[in-house]
Write a protein that holds these residues in place. Structure first.
Motif, PDB file in Angstrom:
ATOM      1  N   ARG A 178       0.819  -1.124   0.093  1.00  0.00           N
ATOM      2  CA  ARG A 178       0.048   0.000  -0.100  1.00  0.00           C
ATOM      3  C   ARG A 178       0.896   1.239   0.135  1.00  0.00           C
ATOM      4  N   GLU A 179       1.809   1.255   0.630  1.00  0.00           N
ATOM      5  CA  GLU A 179       2.856   2.463   0.825  1.00  0.00           C
ATOM      6  C   GLU A 179       3.897   2.396  -0.569  1.00  0.00           C
ATOM      7  N   VAL A 180       4.340   3.507  -0.776  1.00  0.00           N
ATOM      8  CA  VAL A 180       5.348   3.705  -1.934  1.00  0.00           C
ATOM      9  C   VAL A 180       6.760   3.531  -1.022  1.00  0.00           C
ATOM     10  N   PRO A 202       8.619   1.658   1.704  1.00  0.00           N
ATOM     11  CA  PRO A 202       8.483   0.367   2.586  1.00  0.00           C
ATOM     12  C   PRO A 202       9.165   1.037   3.894  1.00  0.00           C
ATOM     13  N   ALA A 208       9.175   3.458   5.847  1.00  0.00           N
ATOM     14  CA  ALA A 208       9.127   4.696   5.929  1.00  0.00           C
ATOM     15  C   ALA A 208       8.649   5.203   7.388  1.00  0.00           C
ATOM     16  N   LYS A 209       7.336   4.713   7.975  1.00  0.00           N
ATOM     17  CA  LYS A 209       6.886   4.996   9.354  1.00  0.00           C
ATOM     18  C   LYS A 209       7.902   4.396  10.459  1.00  0.00           C
ATOM     19  N   GLU A 253      12.014   8.070   5.576  1.00  0.00           N
ATOM     20  CA  GLU A 253      12.022   8.084   4.530  1.00  0.00           C
ATOM     21  C   GLU A 253      13.232   7.631   3.802  1.00  0.00           C
ATOM     22  N   LYS A 279      14.441   0.177  -0.553  1.00  0.00           N
ATOM     23  CA  LYS A 279      13.840  -0.162  -1.796  1.00  0.00           C
ATOM     24  C   LYS A 279      14.629   0.010  -2.774  1.00  0.00           C
ATOM     25  N   GLN A 335       2.710  -0.505  -6.128  1.00  0.00           N
ATOM     26  CA  GLN A 335       2.103   0.170  -4.952  1.00  0.00           C
ATOM     27  C   GLN A 335       0.662   0.160  -5.262  1.00  0.00           C
ATOM     28  N   LYS A 389      -3.539  -1.441  -3.711  1.00  0.00           N
ATOM     29  CA  LYS A 389      -4.310  -2.385  -2.833  1.00  0.00           C
ATOM     30  C   LYS A 389      -4.860  -3.543  -3.687  1.00  0.00           C
TER      31      LYS A 389
END
Length: 514
Positions: free
Chosen positions: A288-290, A292, A294-295, A299, A306, A318, A320
């Motif tokens: 889902r995220e551009v 991986p 990052a959270k 970033e 990546k 990217q 769902k």
């Protein structure tokens, strides 16, 4: 009888406060020198055989260079997992300007038998359960131990399943901790699925009706693979990767496959993607995220990882999942945007869900964990460990539920000491490692909501250490290629002496503080 092998090494070539590996033929020892003299230990970590001479000395501890098992410099005693046993120690003497180690292992002191009348009942056979049981025996516990598990295999190292195990056909036995684990540690193994756990009564009821009780109850039920309600998730060829059986089935399926779609770009997903790519499969990661991670890592680090995987042949998409398509067997993953990703195998890497549903009378938190006290207790003589435990994490000051293999082992060891009335609040520093292809990522601490990152080195070149700061606290660090600095930080974190944000901003190296 032949004389024992001796290994000689010049004393002047062992730095004071340091260590070297010495050899005679194929025999090797680790020589450690400090103000009290020279000691000789086995040269490789008992966990997975890392060369200990490449590790770090912090305070009175020797840390393994790979997975941060820690041993006491004084006698080789086990201080921190993932190793489950102490270092073998050898006699050593100084003759002139040489150190001489004799390869006749010294016996470790045997603790006196303790609590022979206490029965410990452990629910689970994973990292926390194994660490608790082995720690009890190592500390002299003489009472009966019963371990209840639903898997038929003896305990195994789950961390291997998403790594080299998938890179080529590998016997399942390669993951086992010990083929005769239960007999070696005098443990009664009960195979069955738990239907109900009654903490107040310290009672466990199995689905077949059997009931077990103990004087001390350790609940270490772990997690199951989370499977979102995708249409087609039940097709043949759709896999999860949580258990040894999962890994065996996925590896076998890879023998006859060409294309793999991995749903999810977390640790399991990207580790598996990297090693299946090494095996020659065409692997696409759908997330889902551009970016991986990052959270969790920021970033810069996420984007660098990546690029690294993409450079090794992993494809990223990217989006769902709309459905997993196929007639009886998987053929493709279709996204909500209308893209169709062809697949012979689909691996769902959507995280894990704590196994707490069987614990009677307990309401789980929103994250699925169960809150425990500072000592990991739920009620009198009942403890929770591993993935299911939401515990007060010292460095961050938060109640945390953390899915780390080594932390689960730390929980198990701590609870063993609790059972023997030797320990207070849990204060271990969380740590995990991840093999991102040929790069090993280390992460220590807990920083789910950091305010900012101080990055040293180059994320783009995957040679860095990143410190995660919340307010004035430095609560975690992530590193690739900076093991000495990272290990020192982890050591200080475990002692409650992590550098402040001001010190990190000023460029202080944690190695100067140990």
């Amino acid at each position: 009888m032949a004389e024992a092998t001796e290994i000689r090494h010049p004393l002047e070539k062992i730095p004071l406060g340091g260590m070297v590996e010495a050899a005679a033929g194929e025999a090797k020892v680790l020589l450690v020198r400090d103000a009290s003299g020279v000691r000789a230990f086995q040269a490789k970590c008992p966990h997975l055989g890392a060369p200990l001479a490449k590790g770090e000395i912090c305070g009175g501890r020797l840390y393994c260079p790979w997975h941060k098992a820690a041993f006491a410099l004084a006698d080789g005693g086990l201080e921190e997992p993932p190793a489950l046993e102490a270092l073998t120690r050898y006699p050593v003497r100084v003759e002139g300007d040489e150190v001489v180690a004799t390869l006749e292992p010294l016996a470790h002191p045997t603790p006196p038998p303790r609590d022979p009348g206490t029965h410990v009942l452990v629910v689970g056979t994973g990292a926390a359960a194994v660490s608790c049981a082995t720690s009890l025996r190592r500390l002299g516990f003489a009472g009966p131990i019963t371990m209840v598990g639903r898997e038929a295999h003896p305990p195994y190292d789950r961390t291997k399943l998403s790594k080299q195990f998938l890179a080529k056909p590998t016997p399942a036995e390669k993951t086992l901790l010990e083929p005769d684990f239960y007999a070696a540690h005098r443990i009664e193994a009960v195979h069955g699925t738990v239907a109900r756990i009654e903490p107040e009564a310290r009672r466990v009821v199995l689905e077949d009706g059997r009931a077990l009780t103990g004087d001390a109850l350790v609940i270490a039920t772990g997690s199951r693979a989370a499977v979102p309600d995708f249409p087609g998730a039940d097709l043949d060829g759709v896999h999860t990767l949580r258990s040894l059986d999962d890994a065996v089935h996925l590896s076998a399926a890879a023998e006859n496959a060409k294309r793999v779609v991995v749903i999810g770009a977390g640790f399991i997903g990207l580790e598996a993607a990297a090693f299946l790519t090494k095996r020659g499969l065409d692997v696409t990661v759908l997330a889902r995220e551009v970016v991986p991670f990052a959270k969790r890592f920021g970033e810069a680090v996420g984007a660098a990882l990546k690029r690294y995987h993409a450079g090794n042949g992993v494809h990223f998409k990217q989006g769902k999942v709309a459905r997993i398509a196929g007639t009886g067997r998987v053929e493709a993953v279709e996204t909500e945007a209308g893209e169709r990703l062809l697949a012979d195998i689909v691996l769902i890497g959507a995280g894990a869900a704590p196994e707490t549903g069987a614990i009677a009378g307990i309401a789980a938190r929103e994250d699925g964990g169960v809150a425990v006290g500072p000592d990991l207790s739920l009620t009198e003589n009942v403890w929770l460990a591993g993935d299911i435990a939401a515990f007060p994490e010292r460095a961050s000051g938060e109640t945390a539920r953390i899915e780390h293999w080594r932390l689960a082992q730390q929980h198990g060891t701590h609870i063993a000491r609790q059972i023997l009335e030797e320990s207070g609040p849990f204060a271990g520093a969380p740590f995990f490692w991840s093999n991102q292809g040929d790069k090993r990522l280390d992460y220590g601490g807990y920083a789910p909501g950091f305010d900012r990152i101080v990055l040293r080195g180059s994320a783009n070149e995957l040679d860095f250490i990143a410190y995660y700061i919340r307010g004035e606290r430095v609560t975690a660090a992530c590193s690739i290629g900076r093991s000495p600095e990272f290990t020192a930080f982890l050591h200080l974190l475990g002692e409650g002496r992590a550098p402040s944000s001001t010190e990190i901003d000023a460029g202080v190296d944690p190695r100067t503080r140990v």
